[in-house]
Design an enzyme around this catalytic site. Structure first.
Site, PDB file in Angstrom:
ATOM      1  N   GLN A 130      -2.878  -4.562 -44.932  1.00  0.00           N
ATOM      2  CA  GLN A 130      -4.329  -4.546 -44.834  1.00  0.00           C
ATOM      3  C   GLN A 130      -4.935  -4.396 -46.227  1.00  0.00           C
ATOM      4  O   GLN A 130      -4.505  -5.072 -47.154  1.00  0.00           O
ATOM      5  CB  GLN A 130      -4.739  -3.455 -43.839  1.00  0.00           C
ATOM      6  CG  GLN A 130      -4.096  -3.707 -42.469  1.00  0.00           C
ATOM      7  CD  GLN A 130      -4.586  -2.758 -41.390  1.00  0.00           C
ATOM      8  OE1 GLN A 130      -5.751  -2.405 -41.315  1.00  0.00           O
ATOM      9  NE2 GLN A 130      -3.676  -2.338 -40.521  1.00  0.00           N
ATOM     10  N   TYR A 131      -5.951  -3.527 -46.384  1.00  0.00           N
ATOM     11  CA  TYR A 131      -6.564  -3.351 -47.697  1.00  0.00           C
ATOM     12  C   TYR A 131      -5.760  -2.367 -48.538  1.00  0.00           C
ATOM     13  O   TYR A 131      -5.274  -1.347 -48.037  1.00  0.00           O
ATOM     14  CB  TYR A 131      -7.990  -2.809 -47.564  1.00  0.00           C
ATOM     15  CG  TYR A 131      -9.013  -3.859 -47.222  1.00  0.00           C
ATOM     16  CD1 TYR A 131      -9.506  -4.730 -48.192  1.00  0.00           C
ATOM     17  CD2 TYR A 131      -9.487  -3.986 -45.923  1.00  0.00           C
ATOM     18  CE1 TYR A 131     -10.449  -5.696 -47.866  1.00  0.00           C
ATOM     19  CE2 TYR A 131     -10.426  -4.950 -45.591  1.00  0.00           C
ATOM     20  CZ  TYR A 131     -10.901  -5.795 -46.572  1.00  0.00           C
ATOM     21  OH  TYR A 131     -11.825  -6.756 -46.248  1.00  0.00           O
ATOM     22  N   CYS A 148      -4.791   0.614 -46.254  1.00  0.00           N
ATOM     23  CA  CYS A 148      -3.812   0.125 -45.276  1.00  0.00           C
ATOM     24  C   CYS A 148      -4.278   0.326 -43.839  1.00  0.00           C
ATOM     25  O   CYS A 148      -3.463   0.343 -42.904  1.00  0.00           O
ATOM     26  CB  CYS A 148      -2.454   0.785 -45.497  1.00  0.00           C
ATOM     27  SG  CYS A 148      -1.795   0.495 -47.152  1.00  0.00           S
ATOM     28  N   ILE A 168       3.361  -0.911 -49.630  1.00  0.00           N
ATOM     29  CA  ILE A 168       4.282  -2.045 -49.642  1.00  0.00           C
ATOM     30  C   ILE A 168       3.667  -3.200 -48.859  1.00  0.00           C
ATOM     31  O   ILE A 168       3.183  -3.013 -47.742  1.00  0.00           O
ATOM     32  CB  ILE A 168       5.642  -1.657 -49.037  1.00  0.00           C
ATOM     33  CG1 ILE A 168       6.324  -0.605 -49.913  1.00  0.00           C
ATOM     34  CG2 ILE A 168       6.542  -2.887 -48.870  1.00  0.00           C
ATOM     35  CD1 ILE A 168       7.615  -0.060 -49.335  1.00  0.00           C
TER      36      ILE A 168
END
Length: 218
Positions: free
Chosen positions: A71-72, A179, A149
């Site tokens: 995600q971000y 994330c 990751i």
């Protein structure tokens, strides 16, 4: 033997993407060897393939939509970004095992500084338990992420990789839900009270690499 390159200064993100894609294509074609590329970026956010618009709280820095999983996340000075261009055709075509090996590699490197990194089901990355902080509303212990990751595979060659916080400005994470996980925070080696510099982490990563990614034969 896997090549290692450390980029000086701050690396432009779009230039990094172009370099990774070209190198991954060359590896897949048998024209180049594996590479671990160590960089730092200027402040920016990246949005992976699972990013939700609501998790971009404030676009304080440039936002790059990328094809990696996740995600971000935030990249910026004081964070070691480890781009891994490895040939899974030769290492085994198992994405889960590959991500697990990346996590274990980070955990091994952190252990050299007597810091216990942990993994959690459903939360990719490496986490630090924080018994020194107030517990979550449900009574469970708070945990802070120290390493994110996100990887992509093309023709079974990896690119993108790992971001490990050495001494970034943690306030820069306030523009996103990192994330996609709320309730937990972020930390860094220096935030944990460790007098560790980028060179120290790089050496630890080099020492622990072969334990998780053995040299390829031939």
């Amino acid at each position: 033997m896997t090549e290692w390159i450390t980029a000086p200064g701050l690396t432009d993100y779009q230039e990094a993407l172009a370099f990774m894609e070209a190198r991954a294509a060359a590896i897949a074609a048998g024209e180049a060897g594996e590479l671990v590329w160590l960089v730092e970026h200027p402040p920016l956010y990246t949005a992976g393939t699972s990013a939700k618009a609501a998790d971009l709280l404030e676009a304080r820095f440039p936002v790059h939509a990328v094809g990696r999983g996740g995600q971000y996340t935030y990249h910026g000075p004081g964070q070691r970004v480890v781009y891994v261009m490895l040939d899974l055709n030769r290492r085994g075509r198992d994405v889960r095992a590959f991500v697990k090996a990346l996590e274990n590699w980070v955990i091994d490197a952190l252990a050299e500084f007597n810091l216990r990194g942990e993994i959690r089901d459903g939360r990719v990355g490496v986490w630090i338990a924080r018994p020194d902080k107030a517990p979550l509303p449900d009574g469970s212990m708070r945990e802070d992420k120290i390493a994110a990751i996100g990887v992509k595979l093309r023709r079974w060659v990896s690119f993108h990789g790992i971001a490990i916080n050495v001494e970034p400005d943690l306030n820069h994470y306030a523009g996103i839900v990192p994330c996609g996980i709320s309730g937990h925070g972020v930390t860094s080696l220096v935030d944990m009270g460790l007098p560790v510099g980028m060179d120290d982490l790089d050496l630890a990563l080099r020492r622990s690499f072969a334990r998780n990614f053995p040299p390829l034969a031939g």
